[in-house]
Design an enzyme around this catalytic site. Structure first.
Site, PDB file in Angstrom:
ATOM      1  N   THR A  95       0.870  -1.174   0.000  1.00 54.47           N
ATOM      2  CA  THR A  95       0.000   0.000   0.000  1.00 54.47           C
ATOM      3  C   THR A  95       0.903   1.219   0.000  1.00 54.47           C
ATOM      4  OG1 THR A  95      -1.723  -1.161   1.223  1.00 54.47           O
ATOM      5  CG2 THR A  95      -1.817   1.246   1.230  1.00 54.47           C
ATOM      6  N   LYS A 170      -7.257   1.217  -2.632  1.00 54.40           N
ATOM      7  CA  LYS A 170      -6.821   0.750  -1.312  1.00 54.40           C
ATOM      8  C   LYS A 170      -6.955   1.876  -0.278  1.00 54.40           C
ATOM      9  CE  LYS A 170      -5.206  -1.894   1.889  1.00 54.40           C
ATOM     10  NZ  LYS A 170      -3.894  -2.544   1.903  1.00 54.40           N
ATOM     11  N   LYS A 238       0.563   4.546   8.358  1.00 53.31           N
ATOM     12  CA  LYS A 238       1.105   4.967   7.068  1.00 53.31           C
ATOM     13  C   LYS A 238       0.008   5.050   6.019  1.00 53.31           C
ATOM     14  CE  LYS A 238       2.375   1.765   4.557  1.00 53.31           C
ATOM     15  NZ  LYS A 238       1.825   0.828   3.542  1.00 53.31           N
TER      16      LYS A 238
END
Length: 287
Positions: A95, A170, A238
């Site tokens: 990701t 995502k 993150k």
């Protein structure tokens, strides 16, 4: 097929095991070789560098921690792009930032390689059981070409458009997860304070309109005091930061996601619990 796989963390290990189960010839690289031992014991081969894991393989998957790790793996002296050949498929499942996915696609295509961004959802359970959901960006023909391999470790895959589109999908997924994780956490905190049987609460809430993946998979772990990572808290933070960076670029204000980010910053940056699973968010209340 001959497959290179870079990154043997919790998710990568589950995916690699499924690729091996389907008879593929898999060569792996990880910064720490000891962390790759589980897949080496199952028949994977070792490569000393990302370049070595790339050379001679038809498909190269990468699944590392942070965007900087992706840059290092692709653009380092012994990186993927240093040796990528025409006709190879380069598939990043980290990701990461959509802009980085677009940059890799441009530079890969200069070498004649087919580049796809393919982040996944489903956690450690999905990786182990081969039931992940894959979100894809790149050329549609390239996605169709690798679909038979994706199906070896996923229950479904979805194409969203050109390079970077999988990463945007995502980010949307993680925005939704942020809501279910904070909802589950506050629900358990509330129910405990009210003196309710938490096992019964999870069973009841999970059978009604509030049912969700986070509750059914992480709720029972919380009650057992199990904070091992199905997905690292530091990686989820993150992801939320990337989602909010992209939202800012689109002039969007996402207050609930911002609050989730602040809570995970407290857990990861202030309390130092980034290597716990995302379910450790409840530690902000249950010290």
């Amino acid at each position: 097929m001959k497959i290179g796989f870079i990154g043997t963390g919790v998710m990568g290990t589950g995916i690699i095991n499924n690729l091996l189960k389907h008879g593929n010839d898999v060569t792996v690289y990880n910064r720490t070789k000891a962390h790759a031992q589980a897949v080496l014991d199952r028949g994977a081969k070792w490569a000393a560098t990302p370049a070595a894991a790339t050379t001679g393989n038809e498909i190269v998957f990468t699944m590392v921690g942070f965007p900087q790790d992706v840059e290092d793996v692709y653009y380092g002296q012994d990186g993927v792009l240093a040796v990528a050949q025409a006709g190879q498929y380069l598939v990043d499942m980290t990701t990461s930032r959509p802009s980085l996915a677009q940059r890799i696609a441009i530079d890969g295509e200069k070498k004649g390689a087919h580049v796809v961004d393919a982040p996944v959802s489903g956690g450690d359970v999905g990786a182990k059981n081969g039931t992940l959901t894959v979100m894809l960006g790149g050329q549609r023909a390239d996605v169709d070409a690798i679909a038979p391999v994706l199906e070896q470790f996923s229950a479904s895959w979805h194409y969203f458009g050109p390079a970077g589109s999988g990463q945007h999908a995502k980010a949307a997924n993680q925005i939704m997860i942020a809501g279910t994780m904070t909802g589950m956490t506050e629900m358990l905190v509330y129910a405990k304070q009210a003196g309710l049987d938490l096992n019964e609460v999870i069973k009841t809430v999970g059978s009604g309109a509030a049912a969700n993946w986070s509750l059914s998979n992480y709720g029972p772990r919380v009650l057992k005091g199990d904070y091992t990572p199905g997905f690292f808290a530091k990686h989820f933070l993150k992801d939320l930061r990337i989602a909010l960076e992209e939202a800012d670029k689109m002039d969007l204000n996402l207050p609930a996601t911002k609050e989730a980010k602040h809570l995970y910053e407290e857990l990861v940056d202030e309390d130092g619990l980034g290597s716990d699973g995302t379910q450790a968010l409840i530690k902000l209340w249950w010290k």
